[in-house]
Design a protein around this motif. Structure first.
Motif, short mmCIF file in Angstrom:
data_model
loop_
_atom_site.label_atom_id
_atom_site.label_comp_id
_atom_site.label_asym_id
_atom_site.label_seq_id
_atom_site.Cartn_x
_atom_site.Cartn_y
_atom_site.Cartn_z
N VAL A 57 43.99 33.44 37.51
CA VAL A 57 44.17 34.87 37.22
C VAL A 57 43.00 35.38 36.40
O VAL A 57 42.40 36.43 36.71
N SER A 58 42.64 34.63 35.35
CA SER A 58 41.49 35.03 34.54
C SER A 58 40.19 34.91 35.33
O SER A 58 39.30 35.76 35.21
N ALA A 59 40.08 33.87 36.16
CA ALA A 59 38.85 33.68 36.95
C ALA A 59 38.62 34.84 37.91
O ALA A 59 37.50 35.33 38.05
N ILE A 60 39.67 35.30 38.56
CA ILE A 60 39.55 36.43 39.49
C ILE A 60 39.08 37.67 38.74
O ILE A 60 38.22 38.42 39.20
N ARG A 61 39.63 37.88 37.56
CA ARG A 61 39.22 39.06 36.77
C ARG A 61 37.77 38.94 36.32
O ARG A 61 37.05 39.95 36.26
N HIS A 62 37.34 37.73 35.99
CA HIS A 62 35.93 37.55 35.60
C HIS A 62 34.99 37.82 36.79
O HIS A 62 33.95 38.46 36.63
N VAL A 63 35.35 37.33 37.96
CA VAL A 63 34.52 37.59 39.14
C VAL A 63 34.49 39.09 39.43
O VAL A 63 33.44 39.65 39.78
N ASP A 64 35.61 39.75 39.24
CA ASP A 64 35.68 41.19 39.44
C ASP A 64 34.75 41.92 38.48
O ASP A 64 34.12 42.92 38.83
N VAL A 65 34.65 41.41 37.25
CA VAL A 65 33.72 41.99 36.27
C VAL A 65 32.29 41.88 36.76
O VAL A 65 31.52 42.84 36.74
N VAL A 66 31.91 40.68 37.23
CA VAL A 66 30.53 40.45 37.68
C VAL A 66 30.21 41.27 38.93
O VAL A 66 29.08 41.75 39.10
N LEU A 67 31.20 41.46 39.79
CA LEU A 67 30.99 42.26 41.00
C LEU A 67 31.16 43.76 40.73
O LEU A 67 31.14 44.57 41.66
N HIS A 68 31.37 44.11 39.47
CA HIS A 68 31.48 45.52 39.06
C HIS A 68 32.57 46.24 39.84
O HIS A 68 32.39 47.37 40.30
N ALA A 69 33.70 45.54 39.99
CA ALA A 69 34.89 46.11 40.64
C ALA A 69 34.63 46.61 42.06
O ALA A 69 35.26 47.55 42.53
N GLY A 70 33.68 45.96 42.75
CA GLY A 70 33.42 46.32 44.13
C GLY A 70 32.34 47.35 44.32
O GLY A 70 31.98 47.69 45.45
N MET A 71 31.77 47.87 43.23
CA MET A 71 30.71 48.86 43.33
C MET A 71 29.39 48.16 43.65
O MET A 71 29.06 47.14 43.04
N VAL A 72 28.64 48.69 44.59
CA VAL A 72 27.36 48.12 44.99
C VAL A 72 26.23 48.96 44.44
O VAL A 72 26.28 50.19 44.49
N ASP A 73 25.21 48.30 43.93
CA ASP A 73 24.04 49.00 43.41
C ASP A 73 23.20 49.52 44.57
O ASP A 73 22.47 48.77 45.21
N THR A 74 23.32 50.79 44.83
CA THR A 74 22.60 51.36 45.98
C THR A 74 21.12 51.57 45.68
O THR A 74 20.35 51.86 46.58
N LYS A 112 49.44 35.86 42.90
CA LYS A 112 49.55 36.52 44.21
C LYS A 112 49.42 38.03 44.08
O LYS A 112 48.70 38.67 44.86
N ASN A 113 50.11 38.60 43.09
CA ASN A 113 50.05 40.05 42.91
C ASN A 113 48.63 40.52 42.58
O ASN A 113 48.17 41.56 43.09
N LEU A 114 47.93 39.75 41.75
CA LEU A 114 46.56 40.12 41.40
C LEU A 114 45.64 40.02 42.62
O LEU A 114 44.78 40.88 42.84
N ALA A 115 45.83 38.96 43.41
CA ALA A 115 45.00 38.79 44.62
C ALA A 115 45.20 39.96 45.58
O ALA A 115 44.24 40.49 46.15
N VAL A 116 46.45 40.37 45.77
CA VAL A 116 46.75 41.49 46.67
C VAL A 116 46.12 42.78 46.14
O VAL A 116 45.46 43.51 46.89
N ALA A 117 46.30 43.06 44.86
CA ALA A 117 45.79 44.30 44.27
C ALA A 117 44.26 44.34 44.29
O ALA A 117 43.65 45.36 44.63
N THR A 118 43.64 43.23 43.94
CA THR A 118 42.18 43.18 43.89
C THR A 118 41.58 43.27 45.29
O THR A 118 40.58 43.98 45.50
N TYR A 119 42.19 42.59 46.24
CA TYR A 119 41.70 42.64 47.63
C TYR A 119 41.79 44.07 48.17
O TYR A 119 40.84 44.57 48.79
N THR A 120 42.90 44.72 47.92
CA THR A 120 43.09 46.10 48.39
C THR A 120 42.06 47.04 47.79
O THR A 120 41.48 47.88 48.49
N ARG A 121 41.79 46.88 46.49
CA ARG A 121 40.82 47.74 45.82
C ARG A 121 39.41 47.52 46.36
O ARG A 121 38.67 48.47 46.63
#
Length: 219
Positions: free
Chosen positions: A140-157, A197-206
């Motif tokens: 759960v913490s690992a997924i949140r850390h990866v999300d931090v590094v990926l900037h919540a899905g935002m791409v540097d254009t 599971k809930n975090l994976a679903v929410a993060t994947y959807t976002r």
């Protein structure tokens, strides 16, 4: 400063810790040369990633960092990668490859791809209904850390084509992991597995929605 900011006994000093950390980061980012900045960023990330005794407290410290520029944000990204490296001992039974084999910090290239390092930490993790509570909460913490590094899905254009390709590859790797996590983890009354599971679903959807928005802009 991170430990002070998160200590409920020092709540009255929260604004002081925020201002001090922001000023310290800004000064280092503005006045340090490249070598000094990498030394500072590595030391700051190591300290921030190890605030408190639990994965949750360390995640809170990383998320708290008050950055004001992309250069400063990289300290937060590096801290998450350090935290992911520290989790490898717990995740080792689930891994075919470990991020711990990689060196993290100033010994790495100045333009180290932290996105690739972060997603590599969980890319080979296999989870199922037999995943232990400790492993589940660690993930759960690992997924949140990866999300931090990926900037919540935002791409540097504003980056180069090569940089955007690296971002896209890291994003796809993370999405693949989340998709497999959703499929492999059964609905359970075990708190750790349910949270995972809930975090994976929410993060994947976002992240999927963020990708759709980017595709729409390109069209």
């Amino acid at each position: 400063l991170g430990a002070l900011r998160l200590d409920p006994r020092a709540a009255a000093l929260a604004h002081v810790a925020d201002a001090a950390a922001s000023a310290l980061l800004a000064a280092a980012s503005r006045f340090a040369d490249e070598k000094q900045w990498r030394l500072f960023a590595s030391a700051a990330a190591d300290a921030l990633a190890r605030v408190g005794p639990t994965h949750a407290s360390r995640l809170s410290a990383v998320r708290w960092l008050p950055w004001n520029s992309l250069r400063e944000q990289r300290v937060q990204d590096l801290a998450s990668v350090v935290a992911l490296k520290d989790m490898q001992q717990i995740l080792m039974p689930l891994l075919a490859r470990a991020l711990a084999k990689q060196e993290v910090g100033v010994k790495n290239a100045p333009h180290q791809d932290l996105r690739k390092d972060a997603t590599a930490a969980i890319a080979d993790v296999l989870v199922d209904g037999n995943t232990s509570p400790e492993e589940a909460w660690c993930l759960v913490s690992a997924i949140r850390h990866v999300d931090v590094v990926l900037h919540a899905g935002m791409v540097d254009t504003g980056g180069s084509d090569e940089t955007q390709e690296e971002q896209s590859a890291a994003q796809k790797s993370f999405m693949t992991f989340l998709k497999e996590c959703k499929a492999r983890v059964p609905r359970s009354n075990k708190t750790g597995l349910a949270a995972l599971k809930n975090l994976a679903v929410a993060t994947y959807t976002r992240h999927q929605r963020a990708q759709q928005l980017r595709d729409t802009r390109r069209d």
